[in-house]
Scaffold this motif. Structure first.
Motif, PDB file in Angstrom:
ATOM      1  N   ALA A 149      46.902  35.962  55.715  1.00 50.43           N
ATOM      2  CA  ALA A 149      46.623  34.900  54.654  1.00 50.43           C
ATOM      3  C   ALA A 149      46.823  35.495  53.311  1.00 50.43           C
ATOM      4  N   VAL A 150      47.362  34.668  52.363  1.00 48.72           N
ATOM      5  CA  VAL A 150      47.672  35.074  50.885  1.00 48.72           C
ATOM      6  C   VAL A 150      46.300  35.217  50.317  1.00 48.72           C
ATOM      7  N   LYS A 151      45.930  36.380  49.805  1.00 54.62           N
ATOM      8  CA  LYS A 151      44.603  36.449  49.057  1.00 54.62           C
ATOM      9  C   LYS A 151      44.707  35.994  47.543  1.00 54.62           C
ATOM     10  N   SER A 178      46.202  38.851  39.425  1.00 51.85           N
ATOM     11  CA  SER A 178      46.320  38.897  40.960  1.00 51.85           C
ATOM     12  C   SER A 178      45.877  37.758  41.757  1.00 51.85           C
ATOM     13  N   PHE A 179      44.914  37.075  41.085  1.00 56.97           N
ATOM     14  CA  PHE A 179      44.180  36.024  41.602  1.00 56.97           C
ATOM     15  C   PHE A 179      44.240  34.664  40.859  1.00 56.97           C
ATOM     16  N   ARG A 180      43.951  33.518  41.508  1.00 56.16           N
ATOM     17  CA  ARG A 180      44.074  32.285  40.859  1.00 56.16           C
ATOM     18  C   ARG A 180      42.501  31.866  40.539  1.00 56.16           C
ATOM     19  N   LEU A 181      41.783  32.521  41.223  1.00 49.67           N
ATOM     20  CA  LEU A 181      40.297  32.236  40.991  1.00 49.67           C
ATOM     21  C   LEU A 181      39.561  33.543  40.933  1.00 49.67           C
ATOM     22  N   VAL A 182      38.539  33.837  40.186  1.00 50.41           N
ATOM     23  CA  VAL A 182      37.708  34.834  40.092  1.00 50.41           C
ATOM     24  C   VAL A 182      36.290  34.367  40.197  1.00 50.41           C
ATOM     25  N   VAL A 183      35.707  34.538  41.493  1.00 48.03           N
ATOM     26  CA  VAL A 183      34.126  34.072  41.496  1.00 48.03           C
ATOM     27  C   VAL A 183      33.205  35.570  40.961  1.00 48.03           C
ATOM     28  N   PHE A 184      32.384  35.183  39.911  1.00 50.92           N
ATOM     29  CA  PHE A 184      31.709  36.076  39.273  1.00 50.92           C
ATOM     30  C   PHE A 184      29.968  35.799  39.169  1.00 50.92           C
TER      31      PHE A 184
END
Ligand SMILES: C[S@@+](CC[C@H](N)C(=O)[O-])C[C@H]1O[C@@H](n2cnc3c(N)ncnc32)[C@H](O)[C@@H]1O
Length: 103
Positions: free
Chosen positions: A2-4, A62-68
């Motif tokens: 899966a693409v991360k 690098s990512f479309r969503l960052v959970v913080f």
């Protein structure tokens, strides 16, 4: 494979997640831990990547969503279940630490 496209930079024990093995997500935390809390609950913190949100070990974009979801507490007792489960902010540096995380 899966693409991360998602990174959770403070994944802790992944309680946020309906699917705690969500295949498009990199789970990161600055610690690994397996212990039992004072009420008998098991606590497992098992990130894919051990890293620091102040210096995330991936290129920008690098990512479309960052959970913080960083620690929220400053004054919890060192060995309290709250500190074990959620971590603690550093009372002297937390503003700069969170600023670096958002940056
Ligand atoms: C509020 S908890 C996250 C709970 C998580 N969202 C969940 O669903 O279970 C905050 C987490 O941030 C982690 N943490 C604290 N400082 C960190 C840092 N500098 N870099 C990465 N993770 C950190 C702690 O170890 C803790 O697991």
């Amino acid at each position: 494979m899966a693409v991360k496209t998602i990174i959770d930079v403070c994944c802790g024990s992944r309680m946020f997640w309906f699917d705690r093995q969500q295949p498009n997500t990199v789970f990161m935390d600055n610690r690994k831990l397996e212990t039992e809390l004072c009420d008998g609950r098991k606590l497992v913190i098992s990130p894919d990547v051990v890293g620091d949100f102040r210096d995330i070990p991936f290129e920008d974009g690098s990512f479309r969503l960052v959970v913080f979801d960083p620690p929220h507490l400053i004054h919890a007792g060192e060995s309290s279940w709250l500190a074990q489960k959620y971590g603690k902010l550093n009372s002297a540096t937390w503003k700069d630490d969170l600023r670096s995380g958002f940056a």
